[in-house]
Design an enzyme around this catalytic site. Structure first.
Site, PDB file in Angstrom:
ATOM      1  CG  HIS A 118      -1.946  -1.173   1.251  1.00 25.43           C
ATOM      2  ND1 HIS A 118      -3.096  -1.458   2.252  1.00 25.43           N
ATOM      3  CD2 HIS A 118      -2.512  -1.981   0.047  1.00 25.43           C
ATOM      4  CE1 HIS A 118      -3.675  -2.404   1.976  1.00 25.43           C
ATOM      5  NE2 HIS A 118      -3.391  -2.742   0.473  1.00 25.43           N
ATOM      6  CB  ALA A 233       1.869  -8.989  16.292  1.00 24.72           C
TER       7      ALA A 233
HETATM    8  P1  OAD Z   1      -7.203  -3.179  10.455  1.00 30.12           P
HETATM    9  O1  OAD Z   1      -6.958  -1.795  11.298  1.00 30.12           O
HETATM   10  O2  OAD Z   1      -8.478  -3.385   9.413  1.00 30.12           O
HETATM   11  O3  OAD Z   1      -7.116  -4.377  11.374  1.00 30.12           O
HETATM   12  C1  OAD Z   1      -5.893  -4.646  12.472  1.00 30.12           C
HETATM   13  C2  OAD Z   1      -6.199  -6.039  12.996  1.00 30.12           C
HETATM   14  O4  OAD Z   1      -5.101  -6.318  13.863  1.00 30.12           O
HETATM   15  C3  OAD Z   1      -7.376  -6.540  13.669  1.00 30.12           C
HETATM   16  O5  OAD Z   1      -7.803  -7.617  13.171  1.00 30.12           O
HETATM   17  C4  OAD Z   1      -6.845  -6.426  15.015  1.00 30.12           C
HETATM   18  O6  OAD Z   1      -7.541  -7.607  15.706  1.00 30.12           O
HETATM   19  C5  OAD Z   1      -5.399  -7.028  15.077  1.00 30.12           C
HETATM   20  N1  OAD Z   1      -4.485  -6.290  15.872  1.00 30.12           N
HETATM   21  C6  OAD Z   1      -4.892  -5.404  16.820  1.00 30.12           C
HETATM   22  N2  OAD Z   1      -3.837  -5.427  17.619  1.00 30.12           N
HETATM   23  C7  OAD Z   1      -2.955  -6.429  17.250  1.00 30.12           C
HETATM   24  C8  OAD Z   1      -1.734  -6.808  18.039  1.00 30.12           C
HETATM   25  N3  OAD Z   1      -1.001  -6.178  19.076  1.00 30.12           N
HETATM   26  N4  OAD Z   1      -1.072  -7.762  17.451  1.00 30.12           N
HETATM   27  C9  OAD Z   1      -1.704  -8.629  16.217  1.00 30.12           C
HETATM   28  N5  OAD Z   1      -2.835  -7.919  15.896  1.00 30.12           N
HETATM   29  C10 OAD Z   1      -3.526  -6.967  16.188  1.00 30.12           C
HETATM   30  O7  OAD Z   1      -5.716  -3.255   9.640  1.00 30.12           O
HETATM   31  P2  OAD Z   1      -5.611  -3.962   8.276  1.00 30.12           P
HETATM   32  O8  OAD Z   1      -6.171  -5.245   8.183  1.00 30.12           O
HETATM   33  O9  OAD Z   1      -4.113  -4.168   8.030  1.00 30.12           O
HETATM   34  O10 OAD Z   1      -5.601  -0.114   3.364  1.00 30.12           O
HETATM   35  O11 OAD Z   1      -6.150  -3.104   6.968  1.00 30.12           O
HETATM   36  C11 OAD Z   1      -6.031  -3.563   5.947  1.00 30.12           C
HETATM   37  C12 OAD Z   1      -5.891  -2.246   5.050  1.00 30.12           C
HETATM   38  O12 OAD Z   1      -7.262  -1.630   5.107  1.00 30.12           O
HETATM   39  C13 OAD Z   1      -4.916  -1.092   5.478  1.00 30.12           C
HETATM   40  O13 OAD Z   1      -3.516  -1.439   4.906  1.00 30.12           O
HETATM   41  C14 OAD Z   1      -5.509   0.000   4.842  1.00 30.12           C
HETATM   42  C15 OAD Z   1      -7.131  -0.168   5.546  1.00 30.12           C
HETATM   43  O14 OAD Z   1      -7.903   0.319   4.369  1.00 30.12           O
HETATM   44  C16 OAD Z   1      -5.229   1.216   2.582  1.00 30.12           C
HETATM   45  O15 OAD Z   1      -5.252   2.138   3.197  1.00 30.12           O
HETATM   46  C17 OAD Z   1      -5.215   0.987   1.301  1.00 30.12           C
END
Ligand code: OAD
Length: 257
Positions: A118, A233
């Site tokens: 991204h 993580a």
């Molecule tokens: P999200 O913010 O949607 O999700 C974060 C995830 O991390 C959730 O499933 C949480 O449960 C998990 N989480 C939180 N704290 C954590 C920890 N300490 N250890 C492990 N896991 C943890 O983020 P993404 O799935 O990365 O795209 O979102 C994907 C994309 O959606 C982003 O890159 C962005 C967004 O729209 C763009 O900007 C194009």
């Protein structure tokens, strides 16, 4: 703890792929996108700002929002989970880190093979031509989106993928190559909702890789994973890499027949 049979597969893997999302950066103090309590969506509606349409309507507002995010990221430091992936790189023949994060923390920690799906928030590009704009050009600008050096009516914008935009072709190709060729896949800190990133672990599994998920919460990927490790993580990656180091020591120094 990684199950014994998966530890053996990780120890014997020739190519490991790790897909990371916003949860990987959470413990470095960078808010995730969808955690309702503290995520960026709680402060702002990311969908209203991280789009080409929002930038067309009000470039200054979008630029300022990204300046605030950059300031937060500049002071963020990699955590033990990032460091564990650096160690993992030295323990397996090939490691591909594929990240949806735009903060550069994997590289700052020392991971060498990182693909940014991204983009990267610290880079800027012309919003019309897409050509990269140097930090030197931006240095003198104050409020609002700086002028593009390439087009008189163009502005600088962050070099990140916005909602509704295509992923950088080369990065996506690298990620798909890693998914197809890896034999062990770790999905860490992502909701597994945003495509095409969300499909990569499944693609890896279809091509024969073992698949584990690291996330405190269940995601759409969970039912497909060989093991779901529930928790943060940093702690879980450190544990897995510690287990792998012990496994390798035992394999090297165990009784010979
Ligand atoms: P999200 O913010 O949607 O999700 C974060 C995830 O991390 C959730 O499933 C949480 O449960 C998990 N989480 C939180 N704290 C954590 C920890 N300490 N250890 C492990 N896991 C943890 O983020 P993404 O799935 O990365 O795209 O979102 C994907 C994309 O959606 C982003 O890159 C962005 C967004 O729209 C763009 O900007 C194009």
């Amino acid at each position: 703890m990684l199950a014994d049979y998966l530890l053996k597969r990780l120890g014997e893997a020739r190519h490991v792929m790790v897909l990371t999302g916003a949860g990987m950066s959470a413990e470095s103090g960078i808010p995730t996108f969808r955690d309702t309590e503290k995520g960026m969506c709680a402060e702002f509606r990311a969908e209203d700002l991280a789009t080409p349409e929002a930038f067309q309507t009000n470039p200054a507002r979008v630029w300022r929002w990204y300046e605030e995010r950059r300031a937060k990221i500049r002071s963020a430091r990699p955590h033990a989970g990032h460091q564990a992936l650096v160690v993992l790189e030295s323990l397996v023949p090939e490691l591909s880190v594929i990240t949806q994060n735009v903060d550069g923390l994997h590289q700052l920690a020392g991971s060498r093979n990182v693909t940014e799906l991204h983009g990267n928030i610290m880079r800027s590009k012309c919003h019309i031509t897409g050509r990269s704009i140097s930090a030197d050009w931006l240095a003198g600008s104050s409020q609002g989106a700086p002028q593009s050096p390439y087009v008189s009516h163009g502005f600088a914008r962050p070099d990140v993928v916005w909602f509704g935009e295509m992923l950088p072709r080369e990065a996506l190709q690298q990620a798909m190559d890693a998914a197809v060729h890896c034999d062990f896949c770790i999905s860490a800190g992502t909701t597994s909702l945003v495509q095409p990133a969300a499909s990569l672990p499944l693609m890896a599994q279809e091509h024969g890789a073992s698949l584990i998920e690291i996330n405190p919460l269940e995601t759409p990927l969970s039912p497909h994973a060989d093991q779901c490790l529930r928790g943060a993580a940093s702690e879980i990656l450190r544990t897995i890499v510690g287990q792998l180091e012990s496994w390798k020591r035992d394999a090297d120094h165990g009784p010979q027949l």
